[in-house]
Scaffold this active site. Sequence first.
Site, PDB file in Angstrom:
ATOM      1  N   LYS A   1       0.875  -1.186   0.000  1.00 32.49           N
ATOM      2  CA  LYS A   1       0.000   0.000   0.000  1.00 32.49           C
ATOM      3  C   LYS A   1       0.901   1.221   0.000  1.00 32.49           C
ATOM      4  O   LYS A   1       1.615   1.467   0.978  1.00 32.49           O
ATOM      5  CB  LYS A   1      -0.892  -0.046   1.245  1.00 32.49           C
TER       6      LYS A   1
ATOM      7  N   THR B   1      -2.363   6.883   0.227  1.00 35.58           N
ATOM      8  CA  THR B   1      -3.587   6.986   1.012  1.00 35.58           C
ATOM      9  C   THR B   1      -4.376   8.150   0.441  1.00 35.58           C
ATOM     10  O   THR B   1      -3.799   9.101  -0.105  1.00 35.58           O
ATOM     11  CB  THR B   1      -3.311   7.161   2.519  1.00 35.58           C
TER      12      THR B   1
ATOM     13  N   GLU C   1      -3.364   0.891  -3.575  1.00 37.39           N
ATOM     14  CA  GLU C   1      -3.959   0.625  -2.253  1.00 37.39           C
ATOM     15  C   GLU C   1      -4.041  -0.872  -1.960  1.00 37.39           C
ATOM     16  O   GLU C   1      -4.564  -1.264  -0.912  1.00 37.39           O
ATOM     17  CB  GLU C   1      -5.392   1.193  -2.208  1.00 37.39           C
TER      18      GLU C   1
HETATM   19  C1  LIG Z   1      -7.724   6.753  10.445  1.00 34.29           C
HETATM   20  C2  LIG Z   1      -8.010   8.082   9.872  1.00 34.29           C
HETATM   21  O1  LIG Z   1      -7.966   9.045  10.552  1.00 34.29           O
HETATM   22  N1  LIG Z   1      -8.296   8.186   8.557  1.00 34.29           N
HETATM   23  C3  LIG Z   1      -7.995   7.294   7.585  1.00 34.29           C
HETATM   24  C4  LIG Z   1      -8.380   7.637   6.303  1.00 34.29           C
HETATM   25  C5  LIG Z   1      -8.048   6.815   5.279  1.00 34.29           C
HETATM   26  N2  LIG Z   1      -7.401   5.648   5.507  1.00 34.29           N
HETATM   27  C6  LIG Z   1      -7.063   4.775   4.389  1.00 34.29           C
HETATM   28  O2  LIG Z   1      -6.559   5.487   3.298  1.00 34.29           O
HETATM   29  C7  LIG Z   1      -7.030   4.914   2.082  1.00 34.29           C
HETATM   30  C8  LIG Z   1      -7.894   5.811   1.291  1.00 34.29           C
HETATM   31  O3  LIG Z   1      -8.738   6.547   2.068  1.00 34.29           O
HETATM   32  C9  LIG Z   1      -7.740   3.698   2.448  1.00 34.29           C
HETATM   33  O4  LIG Z   1      -6.821   2.661   2.489  1.00 34.29           O
HETATM   34  C10 LIG Z   1      -8.244   4.140   3.801  1.00 34.29           C
HETATM   35  O5  LIG Z   1      -8.693   3.154   4.559  1.00 34.29           O
HETATM   36  C11 LIG Z   1      -7.043   5.300   6.806  1.00 34.29           C
HETATM   37  O6  LIG Z   1      -6.442   4.236   7.041  1.00 34.29           O
HETATM   38  N3  LIG Z   1      -7.349   6.132   7.821  1.00 34.29           N
END
Ligand SMILES: CC(=O)Nc1ccn([C@@H]2O[C@H](CO)[C@@H](O)[C@H]2O)c(=O)n1
Length: 109
Positions: free
Chosen positions: A19, A22, A72
């Site tokens: 990955k 983000t 991702e």
């Molecule tokens: C924990 C927090 O505050 N916010 C986030 C926001 C996004 N993401 C990850 O980023 C990628 C695209 O959005 C995907 O893999 C999401 O799951 C995350 O892990 N945590």
Amino acid sequence: MTEITFYQCFQTNILNGTKTITIRDASEKDFAIGSIVDVFTYEQHQWFAKIKILAITPISYHQLNDTHASQENMTLPELKQVIRDIYPNTDQLYVIHYQLVNEEERCRQ
Ligand SMILES: CC(=O)Nc1ccn([C@@H]2O[C@H](CO)[C@@H](O)[C@H]2O)c(=O)n1
């Protein structure tokens, strides 16, 4: 901004390098390019890595494609679902490209 959080379920993919992006909303778009950021789990705020911010690119939800999904380590439908769950009402998003910082690189700071 010197830290970022990720849901714990993504920790393994971040650490094994599958990955490499983000996708966040405007509240998390202001990392300095080239800066090194501490990475914590969202749930327990447990430190698990340092990443270097390589690039931040604006993108709208409907522009998401298979390249983003593979960066991702997901399918495109999975990625779109994840993003809709996290950001239900946001079209303007930002792709944050990053690189895991290893111990050697960290010691060269
Ligand atoms: C924990 C927090 O505050 N916010 C986030 C926001 C996004 N993401 C990850 O980023 C990628 C695209 O959005 C995907 O893999 C999401 O799951 C995350 O892990 N945590």
